[in-house]
Motif scaffolding. Structure first.
Motif, PDB file in Angstrom:
ATOM      1  N   SER A   1       0.891  -1.156   0.045  1.00 38.60           N
ATOM      2  CA  SER A   1       0.066  -0.164  -0.026  1.00 38.60           C
ATOM      3  C   SER A   1       0.616   1.477  -0.246  1.00 38.60           C
ATOM      4  N   ASP A   2       1.102   1.522   0.871  1.00 42.92           N
ATOM      5  CA  ASP A   2       2.093   3.110   1.217  1.00 42.92           C
ATOM      6  C   ASP A   2       3.412   2.731   1.178  1.00 42.92           C
ATOM      7  N   PHE A   3       4.254   3.041   0.407  1.00 41.24           N
ATOM      8  CA  PHE A   3       5.536   2.317  -0.302  1.00 41.24           C
ATOM      9  C   PHE A   3       7.031   3.526  -0.593  1.00 41.24           C
ATOM     10  N   ILE A   4       7.991   2.972  -0.197  1.00 35.88           N
ATOM     11  CA  ILE A   4       9.256   4.072  -1.451  1.00 35.88           C
ATOM     12  C   ILE A   4       9.679   3.238  -2.151  1.00 35.88           C
ATOM     13  N   LEU A   5      10.171   2.781  -3.865  1.00 37.11           N
ATOM     14  CA  LEU A   5      10.233   2.331  -3.891  1.00 37.11           C
ATOM     15  C   LEU A   5      11.654   2.668  -5.316  1.00 37.11           C
ATOM     16  N   GLU A   6      12.693   1.606  -5.279  1.00 40.58           N
ATOM     17  CA  GLU A   6      13.420   2.465  -5.875  1.00 40.58           C
ATOM     18  C   GLU A   6      14.137   0.859  -6.482  1.00 40.58           C
ATOM     19  N   VAL A   7      14.195   0.980  -8.021  1.00 39.18           N
ATOM     20  CA  VAL A   7      14.355   0.330  -9.505  1.00 39.18           C
ATOM     21  C   VAL A   7      15.857   1.206  -9.809  1.00 39.18           C
ATOM     22  N   GLU A   8      16.837   0.238 -10.163  1.00 41.09           N
ATOM     23  CA  GLU A   8      17.828   0.780 -11.507  1.00 41.09           C
ATOM     24  C   GLU A   8      17.641  -0.180 -12.613  1.00 41.09           C
ATOM     25  N   LEU A   9      17.623  -0.151 -14.488  1.00 39.23           N
ATOM     26  CA  LEU A   9      17.143  -0.489 -15.258  1.00 39.23           C
ATOM     27  C   LEU A   9      18.328  -0.032 -16.442  1.00 39.23           C
ATOM     28  N   LEU A  10      18.004  -0.880 -17.296  1.00 39.64           N
ATOM     29  CA  LEU A  10      19.116  -0.338 -18.454  1.00 39.64           C
ATOM     30  C   LEU A  10      18.531  -0.733 -19.844  1.00 39.64           C
ATOM     31  N   LEU A  11      17.868   0.505 -20.360  1.00 43.94           N
ATOM     32  CA  LEU A  11      17.774  -0.081 -22.173  1.00 43.94           C
ATOM     33  C   LEU A  11      19.072   0.493 -22.977  1.00 43.94           C
ATOM     34  N   THR A  12      19.716  -0.485 -23.742  1.00 39.81           N
ATOM     35  CA  THR A  12      20.303  -0.122 -25.115  1.00 39.81           C
ATOM     36  C   THR A  12      19.725  -0.364 -26.464  1.00 39.81           C
ATOM     37  N   GLU A  13      18.425  -0.922 -27.006  1.00 39.92           N
ATOM     38  CA  GLU A  13      17.480  -0.382 -27.567  1.00 39.92           C
ATOM     39  C   GLU A  13      17.130  -0.058 -27.041  1.00 39.92           C
ATOM     40  N   GLU A  14      15.339   0.671 -28.193  1.00 36.49           N
ATOM     41  CA  GLU A  14      14.609   1.508 -27.704  1.00 36.49           C
ATOM     42  C   GLU A  14      13.357   0.725 -27.866  1.00 36.49           C
ATOM     43  N   MET A  15      13.028   0.471 -26.799  1.00 46.77           N
ATOM     44  CA  MET A  15      11.560  -0.360 -26.371  1.00 46.77           C
ATOM     45  C   MET A  15      10.603   0.280 -25.158  1.00 46.77           C
ATOM     46  N   ASN A  16       9.487   0.114 -25.526  1.00 50.80           N
ATOM     47  CA  ASN A  16       9.011   0.358 -24.497  1.00 50.80           C
ATOM     48  C   ASN A  16       8.723  -0.560 -22.709  1.00 50.80           C
ATOM     49  N   SER A  17       8.510  -0.274 -21.870  1.00 47.51           N
ATOM     50  CA  SER A  17       8.518  -0.893 -20.661  1.00 47.51           C
ATOM     51  C   SER A  17       7.826   0.205 -19.715  1.00 47.51           C
ATOM     52  N   GLY A  18       7.319  -0.804 -18.309  1.00 45.30           N
ATOM     53  CA  GLY A  18       6.964   0.230 -17.467  1.00 45.30           C
ATOM     54  C   GLY A  18       7.767  -0.239 -15.773  1.00 45.30           C
ATOM     55  N   ILE A  19       6.876   0.350 -15.139  1.00 45.89           N
ATOM     56  CA  ILE A  19       6.794  -0.546 -13.553  1.00 45.89           C
ATOM     57  C   ILE A  19       5.580  -0.434 -12.659  1.00 45.89           C
ATOM     58  N   GLN A  20       5.003  -1.654 -12.985  1.00 53.20           N
ATOM     59  CA  GLN A  20       3.592  -1.268 -12.604  1.00 53.20           C
ATOM     60  C   GLN A  20       3.819  -1.196 -11.220  1.00 53.20           C
ATOM     61  N   PHE A  21       2.498  -0.590 -10.170  1.00 53.09           N
ATOM     62  CA  PHE A  21       2.708  -0.785  -8.646  1.00 53.09           C
ATOM     63  C   PHE A  21       1.124  -0.714  -8.353  1.00 53.09           C
ATOM     64  N   ARG A  22       1.162  -1.143  -7.214  1.00 50.01           N
ATOM     65  CA  ARG A  22      -0.252  -0.585  -6.442  1.00 50.01           C
ATOM     66  C   ARG A  22      -1.316  -0.950  -7.713  1.00 50.01           C
ATOM     67  N   SER A  23      -1.017  -2.097  -7.773  1.00 50.44           N
ATOM     68  CA  SER A  23      -1.665  -2.630  -9.898  1.00 50.44           C
ATOM     69  C   SER A  23      -2.375  -4.267  -9.037  1.00 50.44           C
ATOM     70  N   GLU A  24      -3.954  -4.891  -9.505  1.00 47.67           N
ATOM     71  CA  GLU A  24      -3.655  -5.815  -9.927  1.00 47.67           C
ATOM     72  C   GLU A  24      -3.960  -6.941 -10.767  1.00 47.67           C
ATOM     73  N   SER A  25      -5.045  -7.722 -10.519  1.00 47.34           N
ATOM     74  CA  SER A  25      -5.202  -8.415 -11.831  1.00 47.34           C
ATOM     75  C   SER A  25      -5.867  -9.830 -11.099  1.00 47.34           C
TER      76      SER A  25
END
Length: 448
Positions: free
Chosen positions: A74-98
């Motif tokens: 619920s409440d949080f602080i999230l830190e992530v490092e990520l690397l792309l070397t070619e163009e592509m779309n992505s994302g980081i989901q948060f407070r998400s459901e399935s």
């Protein structure tokens, strides 16, 4: 004493070797060895652990893929490092459901964008499989250069109560106030690809850590705030100088444009919404235009509006010199069903246009259908520059009184008015055009 020193050193070594330790309040969600604590949802993109990093690889002919935490937060602080070397779309989901009942388990919820394209909306906030873009980074253009292609990028997402904030490489990017989903999982997205030649592109993640206790909000940043809670003035907005023009309950601050008090007919306040009502062609039921009791010079106005099918209305400003309702207009109209949307020159009677002067340049996917809430924005700067925005996208810009503006006026219905729209200050007007249109979350910030 020597024994205590040895024990302290041992503890520090343990923290460095086993990043899941919580000595500083952070918990690592990825152990650097395998995908324990994660599960894959929806698409069939490839996720694997290589050299202590999670590597996501695009696969053709499969929907968006998500590697989701088994736990929810619920409440949080999230830190992530990520690397792309070619163009592509992505994302980081948060407070998400399935859930099975929502689109057969499709992942939905907030997403912090990874967008290395020329659009440059990285760390903007998108509502996956639900409402679409909540915070396009056009709202904060200074943040568009924060993403570094071919380098490790550090994302920070801060969710405390209804406040959702993002940073990219230390640059503040987005701030959304929303209460739709208070808790959910975190997930790493590999976006679906349309072209098989893009198969095999990769994104890498590392140092994924979260803090959930003893949270303190980061200091306020002076960036645009998208507040999706109706008629709510957040602390961040108030600190920037915004105030509510409609309190959600009363007509305080509004009156008839022709003088006197707020109209006794033709307008309604119900369930936190200010509505002008369809009079069915009976002008005896018409309430007429309403204006603010206060006048404004330069300003920034934010508002939500919801059209019924076939409706027409508008928000006018810079009015008064040539009559109580003559001035600039942010056009509010059903482009598909109201005939006036097809009139004028080059669509300058269409939704969000500077009416009869400049057509709004908008993409259909950023326009909500009748019955849904749109977010409008008008900015009139002290130097006479003006802008219209719709759902986070700038769709009109002009400079009041310059040669281009005067040439447009000369070709318009306003040509007969002397010094059209050049008044120094005026009220804000909501138009009664005989159709039902709803307003809420009307806020203004003086810029003088």
């Amino acid at each position: 004493m020597q024994k205590n020193i040895i024990l302290s050193i041992s503890f520090i070594v343990l923290l460095s070797v086993f990043p899941g330790c919580k000595g500083d309040g952070w918990e690592y969600l990825f152990n650097g060895k395998n995908l324990e604590g994660w599960k894959q949802l929806n698409g069939e993109a490839k996720y694997e652990v290589i050299n202590g990093e999670i590597v996501g690889t695009t696969v053709a002919n499969t929907p968006n893929s998500f590697l989701a935490t088994e736990k929810t937060y619920s409440d949080f602080i999230l830190e992530v490092e990520l690397l792309l070397t070619e163009e592509m779309n992505s994302g980081i989901q948060f407070r998400s459901e399935s859930t099975p009942e929502y689109n057969n388990g499709r992942v939905h919820g907030y997403q912090c964008e990874v967008d290395p394209s020329d659009r440059a909306w990285s760390a903007g906030i998108y509502d996956e499989a639900r409402r679409g873009w909540l915070y396009p980074v056009d709202l904060n253009p200074a943040a568009k250069t924060a993403f570094k292609m071919g380098e490790w990028n550090k994302y920070r997402i801060e969710c405390i109560g209804n406040s959702l904030r993002t940073w990219l490489n230390g640059v503040p990017v987005a701030h959304v106030i929303d209460d739709m989903t208070p808790e959910g999982f975190i997930a790493l997205q590999v976006h679906a690809i349309r072209d098989k030649k893009h198969e095999g592109r990769q994104i890498k993640w590392r140092n994924i850590r979260i803090k959930t206790k003893n949270l303190a909000p980061s200091p306020a940043e002076d960036i645009y705030v998208v507040n999706l809670i109706p008629n709510n003035l957040s602390k961040a907005e108030a600190s920037q100088g915004f105030k509510l023009l409609f309190d959600g309950e009363t007509p305080n601050g509004w009156k008839s444009a022709t003088g006197g008090t707020f109209p006794e007919k033709g307008w309604e306040i119900k369930d936190g919404v200010l509505s002008v009502l369809d009079n069915g062609g009976d002008t005896s039921k018409k309430g007429g235009d309403i204006i603010t009791t206060e006048k404004f010079g330069a300003f920034e106005l934010k508002f939500d509006f919801n059209l019924e099918e076939g409706a027409n209305s508008g928000i006018k400003y810079c009015i008064g010199d040539n009559g109580p309702s003559i001035g600039l207009e942010y056009q509010i109209i059903d482009d598909e069903r109201h005939p006036d949307a097809k009139n004028g020159i080059n669509s300058n009677h269409s939704l969000a246009s500077l009416y009869d002067l400049i057509a709004a340049k908008k993409e259909k996917r950023f326009v909500k259908d009748p019955g849904e809430w749109n977010r409008g924005r008008i900015i009139l700067f002290p130097d006479n520059r003006g802008e219209h925005w719709l759902n986070g996208r700038k769709v009109v810009e002009y400079t009041r009184g310059d040669s281009a503006f005067n040439a447009l006026v000369a070709k318009s219905k306003y040509a007969k008015f002397k010094n059209f729209a050049m008044t120094a200050e005026s009220p804000i007007l909501l138009q009664d055009h005989n159709n039902t249109v709803h307003f809420r979350s009307i806020k203004i910030k003086p810029l003088n």
